[in-house]
Motif scaffolding. Structure first.
Motif, PDB file in Angstrom:
ATOM      1  N   ALA A   2       0.858  -1.200   0.000  1.00  0.00           N
ATOM      2  CA  ALA A   2       0.000   0.000   0.000  1.00  0.00           C
ATOM      3  C   ALA A   2       0.890   1.246   0.000  1.00  0.00           C
ATOM      4  N   ALA A   3       1.975   1.177   0.799  1.00  0.00           N
ATOM      5  CA  ALA A   3       2.925   2.307   0.840  1.00  0.00           C
ATOM      6  C   ALA A   3       3.595   2.468  -0.523  1.00  0.00           C
ATOM      7  N   LEU A   4       4.006   1.360  -1.102  1.00  0.00           N
ATOM      8  CA  LEU A   4       4.671   1.431  -2.405  1.00  0.00           C
ATOM      9  C   LEU A   4       3.732   1.992  -3.476  1.00  0.00           C
ATOM     10  N   SER A   5       2.432   1.713  -3.324  1.00  0.00           N
ATOM     11  CA  SER A   5       1.487   2.210  -4.333  1.00  0.00           C
ATOM     12  C   SER A   5       1.470   3.741  -4.359  1.00  0.00           C
ATOM     13  N   GLU A   6       1.654   4.362  -3.192  1.00  0.00           N
ATOM     14  CA  GLU A   6       1.709   5.838  -3.188  1.00  0.00           C
ATOM     15  C   GLU A   6       3.040   6.340  -3.730  1.00  0.00           C
ATOM     16  N   VAL A   7       4.101   5.538  -3.541  1.00  0.00           N
ATOM     17  CA  VAL A   7       5.409   5.895  -4.100  1.00  0.00           C
ATOM     18  C   VAL A   7       5.315   5.998  -5.626  1.00  0.00           C
ATOM     19  N   VAL A   8       4.669   5.019  -6.236  1.00  0.00           N
ATOM     20  CA  VAL A   8       4.664   4.976  -7.702  1.00  0.00           C
ATOM     21  C   VAL A   8       3.477   5.707  -8.330  1.00  0.00           C
ATOM     22  N   TRP A   9       2.425   5.893  -7.567  1.00  0.00           N
ATOM     23  CA  TRP A   9       1.239   6.550  -8.142  1.00  0.00           C
ATOM     24  C   TRP A   9       1.168   8.021  -7.762  1.00  0.00           C
ATOM     25  N   THR A  10       1.224   8.283  -6.442  1.00  0.00           N
ATOM     26  CA  THR A  10       0.899   9.612  -5.933  1.00  0.00           C
ATOM     27  C   THR A  10       2.035  10.609  -6.118  1.00  0.00           C
ATOM     28  N   GLY A  11       3.252  10.144  -5.871  1.00  0.00           N
ATOM     29  CA  GLY A  11       4.395  11.046  -5.993  1.00  0.00           C
ATOM     30  C   GLY A  11       4.459  12.044  -4.843  1.00  0.00           C
ATOM     31  N   ASP A  12       3.483  12.945  -4.772  1.00  0.00           N
ATOM     32  CA  ASP A  12       3.455  13.973  -3.732  1.00  0.00           C
ATOM     33  C   ASP A  12       2.807  13.369  -2.483  1.00  0.00           C
TER      34      ASP A  12
END
Ligand code: ACM
Ligand code: ZN
Length: 516
Positions: free
Chosen positions: A474-484
């Motif tokens: 879930a954390a990695l998903s924000e790394v690759v999707w959200t950026g900010d």
């Protein structure tokens, strides 16, 4: 409530109600039709509410969830979407079915974050009105799974893919061949599965002990080509590309046990029963290339992905140094040493795959002795491989052990179940930025994204695999999707997601906020 956090989210002040009269309506398009029934299935499975689907043309005006394709919208980004939740309807707009699928995942997470209530004997879920405009930061958002050290049933592979879809990952890297087991049926070489997919026993406890203990139990299995097709189709419906990995020239002991003539010493070899790196690797004889090309022909037939992963990591050169055939290859090709021989091996396989319209990905060791002209590098031994590749004009995918190895401990080693080592907390994963500081803007464009790796030496059960990936992916998903990113906000949301994991039957680590 949504993970990964959308790029733009504006809350409204009203509510939309999902109940048995809600209808998912879609533009006349096969993929959208399939997504509508996929979503109806999610709703009935998660809430017990049975909803209908219909084409746009026959639709009613209110209490509908509308899926629309608007080519050229959202800056023409194929993964972007708009999700507008109003009181009377939900409108989803995207360029392509990839975008509508992601909008449905966001909508599903919103429903799951809200409570099921009863209104006049009808079950319903009320969600807030809002507007989301969203698209990913990186085009490659991957999760890997090693099914060789331990193997998992097709049903679990599908569950794994469901979790990827839930967090908007778009790539499943399926690690199918290893020293400890060959896991994919290849019709031309039946011994790969008759012999190579079975090991006589397995190491107990940690690797590297002075007196290793074995369990004495035969272990193995493989996926039939029909099962592989089923998995690929399942992933495709969820907008996920499956990249198969066929390891070469190292991590090949199971293949050598099946066909000993492919090794430098010609065996006999045994499928490995312990972990680590093995010196017996494919010999650079013509027979090996013929074998690998035939294997890859069947693999390409099963996997439509542009990329084929050819491994390339951890190939000791001891056997090649002693082998007259390999030394003759070095001489014939005018190579300087065994590192250049590895490069020759990989480049030859690249040429073969390129000639079939495919591209290779390899672990960062493929940089040694000269990178194959069109290769993409998967940077795992830190970020240096990715940096070197990008500076050299090659694409790279970041999977550094420091942040992306989900086989590491995520909490206190003393109290966690056995893992390989390391210490990669949820916060550490979250803190990762796939773009190394060393790259300028132009070079940074070669960083396609990042991937979480799941090596399963110490993961015998599907429950434990789930525990190791959740909540870290879930954390990695924000790394690759959200950026900010926003860690305090993520921390709040992940607590809601724990409730969702409970509802969906996902095992997870419920104490991820540790500092030592
Ligand atoms: C790797 O972890 N050997 C790629
Ligand atoms: Zn050899």
């Amino acid at each position: 409530m949504i993970i990964p956090e959308p790029q733009q989210l504006i809350m409204g002040g009203d509510e939309f109600k999902l109940h048995k009269n809600t209808v998912v309506v879609y533009d006349n398009n096969e993929e959208l039709k399939q997504q509508a029934s996929y979503f109806a299935d999610l709703v009935v499975n998660s809430f017990g509410i049975k909803i209908n689907t219909s084409t746009l043309k026959n639709s009613k005006e209110s209490n509908v969830i509308i899926l629309k394709l608007i080519p050229g919208s959202n800056d023409n980004d194929q993964e972007a979407y708009k999700l507008i939740i109003k009181e009377e309807k939900v409108i989803i707009e995207a360029n392509s079915p990839r975008g509508t699928f992601y909008a449905l995942q966001s909508l599903y997470q919103i429903f799951l974050s809200n409570k099921l209530t009863i209104d006049h004997d009808n079950m319903q879920v009320m969600i807030p009105t809002l507007e989301i405009v969203d698209k990913p930061q990186f085009p490659y958002r991957g999760m890997h799974l090693d099914v060789c050290r331990h193997m998992f049933p097709v049903e679990f592979i599908k569950k794994y893919i469901d979790i990827l879809a839930f967090y908007k990952f778009n790539t499943f890297h399926w690690h199918l061949t290893e020293d400890q087991g060959w896991r994919i049926e290849i019709k031309k070489y039946p011994k790969l599965t008759e012999v190579g997919s079975w090991r006589k026993e397995t190491l107990v406890g940690h690797y590297g002990k002075e007196t290793p203990q074995y369990d004495g139990k035969k272990y193995g299995g493989f996926y039939t080509q029909d099962e592989v097709r089923e998995v690929v189709a399942y992933a495709t419906e969820r907008q996920i590309t499956v990249i198969p990995e066929i390891e070469m020239p190292g991590h090949s002991l199971a293949a050598l046990a099946s066909y000993p003539e492919l090794g430098c010493t010609e065996g006999p070899y045994e499928v490995a029963t312990t972990w680590g790196v093995f010196e017996d690797i494919y010999c650079t004889k013509e027979q090996t290339f013929e074998f690998l090309e035939n294997v890859l022909l069947e693999v390409m037939d099963l996997f439509p992905s542009t990329y084929i992963h050819i491994g390339g990591d951890e190939a000791p050169k001891a056997r090649w140094k002693e082998c007259s055939t390999c030394q003759a290859t070095i001489k014939r090709e005018g190579l300087n040493d065994e590192h250049e021989l590895q490069s020759y091996f990989i480049q030859r396989m690249e040429k073969f795959l390129n000639s079939h319209g495919r591209s290779i990905i390899g672990w960062d060791e493929i940089l040694e002795g000269g990178l194959a002209p069109n290769a993409t590098v998967m940077s795992w031994r830190g970020t240096e491989g990715g940096i070197a590749a990008a500076k050299d004009g090659h694409d790279a995918i970041m999977t550094p052990g420091s942040h992306c190895y989900f086989d590491h401990y995520q909490a206190n080693k003393e109290t966690e179940p056995l893992a390989i080592g390391g210490f990669t907390t949820l916060e550490k994963v979250y803190s990762y930025n796939p773009i190394p500081e060393e790259l300028n803007a132009e070079e940074a464009k070669h960083i396609l994204g990042a991937q979480g790796n799941v090596w399963t030496e110490y993961m015998e059960t599907t429950d434990y695999v789930e525990y190791m990936i959740l909540p870290r992916m879930a954390a990695l998903s924000e790394v690759v999707w959200t950026g900010d990113k926003n860690w305090p906000l993520f921390k709040n949301k992940i607590e809601t997601h724990f409730g969702i994991y409970d509802k969906l039957g996902y095992n997870y680590c419920d104490h991820p906020f540790v500092t030592k």
